[in-house]
Enzyme design. Structure first.
Site, short mmCIF file in Angstrom:
data_model
loop_
_atom_site.label_atom_id
_atom_site.label_comp_id
_atom_site.label_asym_id
_atom_site.label_seq_id
_atom_site.Cartn_x
_atom_site.Cartn_y
_atom_site.Cartn_z
N ARG A 151 82.50 42.04 57.60
CA ARG A 151 83.71 42.75 58.05
C ARG A 151 84.97 42.04 57.57
O ARG A 151 86.04 42.63 57.42
CB ARG A 151 83.70 42.90 59.58
CG ARG A 151 84.96 43.54 60.14
CD ARG A 151 84.75 44.24 61.47
NE ARG A 151 84.01 43.46 62.44
CZ ARG A 151 84.49 42.40 63.11
NH1 ARG A 151 85.72 41.97 62.90
NH2 ARG A 151 83.74 41.77 63.97
N TYR A 196 100.14 64.62 51.87
CA TYR A 196 98.81 64.82 52.43
C TYR A 196 98.94 65.01 53.96
O TYR A 196 99.59 64.20 54.62
CB TYR A 196 97.91 63.63 52.07
CG TYR A 196 96.56 63.76 52.70
CD1 TYR A 196 95.76 64.84 52.40
CD2 TYR A 196 96.10 62.84 53.63
CE1 TYR A 196 94.52 65.00 53.01
CE2 TYR A 196 94.87 62.99 54.23
CZ TYR A 196 94.09 64.08 53.92
OH TYR A 196 92.88 64.25 54.53
N ASP A 225 102.05 56.28 47.47
CA ASP A 225 100.68 56.81 47.35
C ASP A 225 100.52 57.26 45.90
O ASP A 225 101.15 58.21 45.44
CB ASP A 225 100.51 57.99 48.33
CG ASP A 225 99.09 58.56 48.32
OD1 ASP A 225 98.42 58.47 47.29
OD2 ASP A 225 98.69 59.14 49.35
N LYS A 275 89.16 59.67 45.39
CA LYS A 275 89.49 60.68 44.39
C LYS A 275 89.15 60.19 42.97
O LYS A 275 88.00 60.14 42.62
CB LYS A 275 90.97 61.05 44.52
CG LYS A 275 91.44 61.27 45.97
CD LYS A 275 90.65 62.32 46.71
CE LYS A 275 91.26 62.53 48.10
NZ LYS A 275 90.41 63.25 49.02
N1 PLP Z 1 96.52 60.56 50.00
C1 PLP Z 1 96.31 61.67 49.28
C2 PLP Z 1 97.30 62.06 48.24
C3 PLP Z 1 95.17 62.46 49.51
O1 PLP Z 1 94.98 63.57 48.77
C4 PLP Z 1 94.24 62.06 50.51
C5 PLP Z 1 93.03 62.86 50.79
O2 PLP Z 1 92.89 63.99 50.33
C6 PLP Z 1 94.50 60.91 51.25
C7 PLP Z 1 95.65 60.18 50.96
C8 PLP Z 1 93.55 60.44 52.32
O3 PLP Z 1 92.44 59.83 51.73
P1 PLP Z 1 90.95 59.84 52.35
O4 PLP Z 1 90.50 61.26 52.42
O5 PLP Z 1 90.18 58.98 51.39
O6 PLP Z 1 91.03 59.23 53.72
#
Ligand code: PLP
Length: 372
Positions: free
Chosen positions: A47, A99, A171, A196
């Site tokens: 962990r 998101y 992000d 992704k």
């Molecule tokens: N940021 C973006 C741009 C996303 O498209 C997503 C998920 O679709 C996330 C963050 C969240 O990631 P996760 O689904 O791996 O928790």
């Protein structure tokens, strides 16, 4: 070295014990130590950290040009850890297009700590300056944004954030470090849903934070991850590390295919609007051209005729799969408003498209028949 070379070699040293060229997966949850917990090889308990995850983190730091990286069990776990560093009662800016999970986290959880969140159009610098005037602790950007593909000027926003003593967190999920390096433009922290493009095959969940400096945000998020346990599993770390090796090659193909799809859709009479920053008609094309190497594999379209017309197109695609998520080999399409919960912010006529690695002519043919 260039990203293609870094992606192949970062965190890829042959295993010291065996010479294995492909990295081993260390599944052990615990590591032998001395009688007074003296560490033998630097590890104690999974962990806290493990060798496979360390390799992936080393690769992430190299690819983003950061001082250090932390891997998490999901993108949302990475976002949560980052926002946990905020003091109670602080104020932050998030994108008006982002998101859904970030918006929900702000509303349902940060608000309980007295943290107020303003949703701002990050492509409008005057709006960001005005929203910052009363003081801010952090600006969160997503560029290109999900799902409208708005582009924010990272260097200009870093200046605004720093003038207020705030952090700029970017992000970088849609662009990946292959197309955009936010730390080199002044961002303090980069965040990824590695689920992704890093994973690249729609079969592993993960997240990451990459830090410009080894200072307090790194220490606090690292401690938060250790105590709350949102660590990556060794097998996930191994899959993500493998994904790094082909990331630049896949991104080139994703970009090429997205261009073909966007150009086709831009001329289609049933399509009201194509959101892809590579099109000269995109409102933020100039900023995108300045800070991105190419324009990515994500796009969204707005269909003439509203929700029913958009759902009609979604129900007719054959090669594209109606599914959430993005960045895999297979092309996906999704009516975003239908998956954004009770209060969707996406237009009802919007379809988000993750352009995969198929032949572009086949993708265009499928969209043409669905729109016919
Ligand atoms: N940021 C973006 C741009 C996303 O498209 C997503 C998920 O679709 C996330 C963050 C969240 O990631 P996760 O689904 O791996 O928790």
């Amino acid at each position: 070295m260039r990203p293609e070379t870094l992606a192949v070699h970062a965190g890829a040293e042959p295993d010291a014990a065996t010479g294995a060229v492909a990295p081993p997966i260390h599944l052990s949850t615990t590591f032998a130590h001395g009688p007074a917990a003296e560490r033998i090889a630097g590890y104690e308990y999974q962990r806290e950290g493990s060798p496979t995850q360390d390799r992936f983190e080393a690769a992430l730091a190299v690819l983003e040009g950061g001082a250090a990286a932390l891997a998490f069990s999901s993108g949302m776990a990475a976002i949560t850890a980052m926002l946990e560093t905020l003091p109670n009662d602080s104020r932050i800016l998030i994108p008006d297009d982002c998101y859904t999970g970030l918006r929900m986290l702000a509303q349902d959880f940060l608000a309980r700590r007295g943290i107020t969140t303003a949703a701002v159009d990050m492509s409008d610098l005057a709006a960001v300056r005005a929203a910052s005037a009363t003081g801010i602790a952090l600006i969160w950007i997503e560029t290109p944004s999900n799902p409208r593909l708005k582009v924010a000027d990272i260097a200009a926003l870093a200046q605004i954030a720093h003038a207020h003593g705030a952090l700029l967190v970017c992000d970088n999920t849609f662009a990946t470090p292959v197309l955009q390096l936010p730390l080199s433009l002044g961002a303090d922290v980069v965040m990824h849903s590695t689920t992704k493009y890093f994973g690249g095959h729609s079969d592993v969940l993960g997240g990451a934070l990459i830090f410009a400096r080894r200072d307090e945000p790194l220490d606090r998020t690292s401690h938060f991850r250790y105590i709350t346990g949102a660590i990556l599993s060794p097998f996930s770390a191994w899959l993500l590390l493998r994904g790094c090796r082909s990331l630049p090659a896949r991104m080139a193909w994703h970009c090429r295919n997205a261009r073909a799809v966007a150009q086709f859709l831009a001329t289609h009479p049933r399509v009201e609007r194509v959101n892809w920053p590579g099109l000269p008609a995109h409102a933020n094309h100039a900023v995108a051209a300045k800070q991105m190497r190419d324009f990515g594999g994500m796009l969204s379209i707005e269909i003439r005729g509203g929700r029913e017309a958009a759902l009609g197109v979604a129900s007719k695609v054959k090669l594209f799969t109606n599914a959430t998520s993005l960045g895999g080999c297979e092309s996906l399409l999704e009516h975003r408003a239908s998956v954004e919960g009770e209060h969707p912010t996406s237009p009802q006529n919007l379809l988000r498209i993750s352009v995969g690695l198929e032949h572009p002519d086949d993708l265009v043919a499928d969209l043409a028949q669905a729109l016919a």
